[in-house]
Every structure is written in C-alpha cells, then in structure tokens.
Design an enzyme around this catalytic site. Structure first.
Site: not given
Length: 531
Positions: A326, A502-504, A506
């Site tokens: 994401p 990558d929002h998972r 960071v």
C-alpha cells in the site's frame, strides 16, 4: 571433425524461453571460442550467447523473432574432433541450469547448476567467457587460478584475488579504467594521481591499437552491445564502418553515440551530394529557422509493440509492487541555493578528473545519512517470516530510463563512497543500462531507490516503490522559485521531493521526518563533504 549442437542455456533463474532477437553469425562462417552467436531476450535481460566452440557454423535452428525454449537446439558448429568432447563436457553440460552469479553478466554459456556440477577434466579450466576476458585484462594466467565456484569453476572474484595477490602482472588493458574503477579501489577516497596514471596508460593502449590498424574504419570485426547493433540496423549503418578510438581486448568497440554521429554525417554527406540548389531555394532556406532532425528510432503511430521480454518483466514487477505494498507519497520542497553554488564550485575540480558532477551524488550522500537515522526506511518486509528486516547496508538504486523501460542500476555501499566516486559510478552504470550492457547482478540487491523526474522537466511525482524495498525518492526539477525570506519574496533555487513508501512498514510521520532530514542536509551541503 565433428558437429556439435549448442542448445539455448538457462540464461536466468526461472527462465523457460527466450526470443531470438538477432543472429550474429552466418552459416558457413568460421568462428572463435567465446565469439557471440546470437542475441536472445528473456524476461530478465537481453544477452549475447557466446560460442563454447571454435569452428564453422553448419546450421542455425531458429529464425529471428522466434521464441526458443531453454534446451532447444540453437546452432550447429563443426569443430575439431579432438577438442569437441572436452569442450562439451566443460562448457555445455546436459543440465541447462545456470549459476546466478555468472548469468548476471549477460554473457552466458550453458553452465551446470551448483547441485549437479561436475569437476572439470584435467588440464581444462572451467570458467565462463566473461571471466576469461577479465583474466586477460588483468594479465592473470587463468590456468593457475584455483576456482571457488561449483565444480571448481573459476569466478571473477577468483581472478581479481589472484591479480591482487600478485599471481599475474596486469597488462596495459587492465589500466583501461575510468574514474569509477580507480576511485572504487580507494574505499571512499580519491587518489587523483592514480586516476591520471590509469588514464594515460589506457590512452597509450588505444593509440597503439589505432597505430596497428585495429581501430581503422575498414574493419572486418567490431564489438558492440546488442542495443548498439540494433540501433545500427535501424539507422542503416555498417558497424564496421563507424570510426572509433575505443577497443576491447584489442578489437574495435563502438558505442551508440558513435553510431548516431556516423549516421548524421552520412545524412549530411548525402544532402551535400544532391543536386545543387538554385538561388531562389538558397534564399528561401536562409529565411527558415533551423530544424531539429526528426527522430528515426522508437515506436511509430500505428505500431503494435510485443509486450514481452524485459518490458513485460518490468511491467510485472511494477504491478506486483503496486498491488502488494500500500503506497503513500509524502511531498516537500527544499531550498538548495547553497547546494547549487557548491556544485558550481566543485565542477572544475571534477572535470579535471573526467567526472561530470551532477546533483545526484549530493542527494545520495544525504539519503544514506538519513537512512542510518531512520532504518525502517532502509528495510524489507519478510512476509513469510513476518518480520521487518532493517538492512545494515546502503545500496542505492538509480532509476534509469532506457529504450526497454525503467532499469535500476545499484550503487553498492553508497555510504562509503565520496562524491566523485558516486558520480562516476552512477554515470557509468546508467550508460551501460541504456546500451543494455549492464549485468543483472549490478541491478540487484538495492535497499533504497532514487528516481529523477526533474531531468525531463517534472516537479512532483508518485513513484512506485521498487519492491521488495519500502521507499523510493523522486527528485523534481531544480529551478528558481519565489521564497519568503525575512518577510520579502526573493528568488531561490528549490528542489521538489516526492517520497513514496510501503505504508505497511513506514508510517507517514516517519516518512516526513526522513524527508526533513534529507532536506536539512541538502540545504547545508558542506556537511556532505565530510565524514
């Protein structure tokens, strides 16, 4: 005499087939060992397939444009009967596996897998063509080198270790090194005298080659990367007629720029040889502004471009990244007026060393400093183990636009290298990515990527993370923009930044703080010149 059949080897892990792009030999042609037979494109890379035999081509088993499965007969070669069995057992075993380190150099013969490799016969050196070439360049007797690879295979590392240990005296060709290779040897520092000595030695070799006629315009053999050969075909240029002052192993070497320059001269000559214009035509032409030549390569309206090979591989990687990680993008803008001045001050110094100094090495230095402070941005998510791996290496990928799509050469250990070394290495790898001569190995192992959208006039972007990395930084166009300083609007040079993560792994706050640290370093570049 006996006829040996060369089968398409596994030129990349997991590759099942390849497209035969271009034959480089004809039926009836006498060839040398290691001479390129054909260009083959897979979803991994465009590679030259060198011959494991010396002999005469008796048959070609595929047509240009045909998809050839791995293990299928590609070409038949008539070789001396005494050498055939030895050549076949040493260089083209039945198993079509390929050692990943050797396939990375894009010049691959059929090598055995590590689990099935057999020891080479007595007196036979088991080494791929690029390793043999490296040994010749370094003046190392490859027959005296102990191989550390599967089945006693001699690797590039083995050859370099032998050269450093003094087992061979480097030949003049070994001095054909640019600032990149010289600086790389100094572990982050630059010995400017050594650079000059290497250049002088390399120049002497090139001059000797030219004097011997090896670089003459009327040649019967020319070395060039596959993309360069394709360009010559598209422009209708005879590679053997292209002037060059470069050589590889004593054979003339031609680059894409040389092909373009020669094609342009041909067009100018043809125009000058046409009918002499009338006075009226001359007057009319004088009133018209000069026009840029029309592009002669690339897709044309109505073309149907096959979606396969490297282009498909790039597309699948982007799709995987976008639908797996994401994405979120953080943007900001930094005042780099001092950086612009610093770069201008250093450019003459860099030019003396043959290095074209750009803003990229400054950004790389700032990024690696910031990554050390925010390790979760220099990380990978191991989904199988359910763990976030924070890397202790800083291998920065530099996204490069090529005719096959976006490629990402990797600058390893970027945190340990100086500005000039970073500039030289980045330029070298970008050039080789564009002419498709870069190895797969040099595009692997990255931990963070930088892409420059400003080079074509862009400011902000939403770049796709180079999965399995977790972040990518896009650089916009540096330009004068209005800024408010002490209550007054003044022109300042600014650089737009776009960081996708990558929002998972960071969080947005971490992305913002990381970007702020990069901006802080770029706004005061003196800090990047020390430590």
């Amino acid at each position: 005499m006996t006829v040996e059949t060369f089968k398409l080897p596994d030129v990349g892990e997991g590759v099942a087939e390849g497209e035969l792009v271009r034959w480089l030999v004809d039926v009836g042609e006498e060839i040398d060992e290691d001479q390129p037979l054909a260009e083959v494109e897979t979803d991994k890379a465009l590679v030259d397939l060198p011959s494991p035999f010396a002999g005469t081509v008796t048959d070609r088993h595929a047509e240009e444009g045909e998809m050839v499965p791995v293990g299928s007969a590609l070409v038949s070669i008539e070789v001396d009967g005494d050498d055939a069995a030895e050549e076949a057992s040493a260089d083209v075993p039945e198993t079509a596996g390929a050692d990943d380190q050797d396939t990375a150099d894009a010049e691959v013969t059929a090598d055995t897998d590590a689990d099935t490799a057999a020891s080479p016969p007595d007196g036979r050196v088991f080494a791929p063509p690029h390793t043999r070439r490296l040994a010749r360049e370094l003046g190392v007797d490859i027959g005296q080198v102990a191989g550390s690879g599967p089945g006693g295979r001699v690797t590039d590392t083995d050859v370099r270790a032998a050269a450093e240990a003094g087992d061979g005296t480097p030949t003049p060709r070994a001095a054909d090194a640019d600032a990149t290779s010289v600086m790389r040897e100094h572990d982050g520092t630059t010995d400017l005298d050594d650079v000059g000595e290497h250049r002088e030695s390399a120049d002497a070799v090139e001059q000797a080659a030219a004097a011997a006629g090896q670089l003459d315009e009327t040649r019967d053999r020319t070395l060039a990367a596959p993309a360069t050969r394709r360009l010559a075909d598209e422009l209708g240029v005879d590679l053997d007629a292209v002037p060059t002052d470069e050589a590889r192993d004593g054979v003339a070497f031609v680059t894409p720029a040389m092909v373009h320059e020669y094609a342009e001269r041909q067009r100018e000559t043809a125009a000058a040889a046409s009918a002499e214009p009338s006075d009226e035509m001359v007057e009319t032409a004088a009133d018209e502004p000069a026009r840029e030549p029309s592009p002669v390569v690339g897709p044309q309206p109505g073309d149907r471009i096959p979606y396969r090979g490297v282009r498909r591989s790039i597309g699948e990687q982007m799709e995987r990244s976008k639908y797996t990680a994401p994405h979120v993008t953080h943007t900001d803008e930094v005042d780099v007026t001092t950086l612009v001045e610093t770069k201008a001050d250093l450019e003459p110094y860099a030019a003396e060393e043959g290095v074209d100094l750009t803003y990229l090495p400054f950004v790389m230095r700032a990024v690696t400093r910031a990554l050390a402070e925010f390790p979760q941005v220099n990380a990978t998510l191991d989904e199988d183990e359910e763990v976030i791996v924070c890397h202790d290496e800083y291998n920065v990928g530099v996204a490069t636009a090529t005719d096959a799509g976006l490629m990402v050469p990797v600058i390893e250990d970027a945190d340990e290298k100086g500005l000039l070394e970073l500039a030289a290495e980045a330029a070298d790898k970008a050039d080789r990515a564009r002419d498709r001569s870069i190895s797969r190995e040099e595009m692997q192992g990255g931990t963070f990527t930088i892409t420059n959208v400003g080079v074509i006039g862009g400011e902000y972007a939403t770049p796709i993370v180079n999965y399995p990395e977790v972040a990518i930084l896009a650089l916009g166009r540096i330009a004068e923009r209005p800024r408010v300083i002490d209550g007054e609007v003044v022109p300042r040079y600014t650089l737009p930044l776009s960081l996708s993560v990558d929002h998972r792994v960071v969080d947005g706050a971490v992305a913002a703080r990381f970007t702020n640290r990069v901006m802080e370093l770029l706004s005061a570049p003196a800090r990047l010149l020390v430590g």
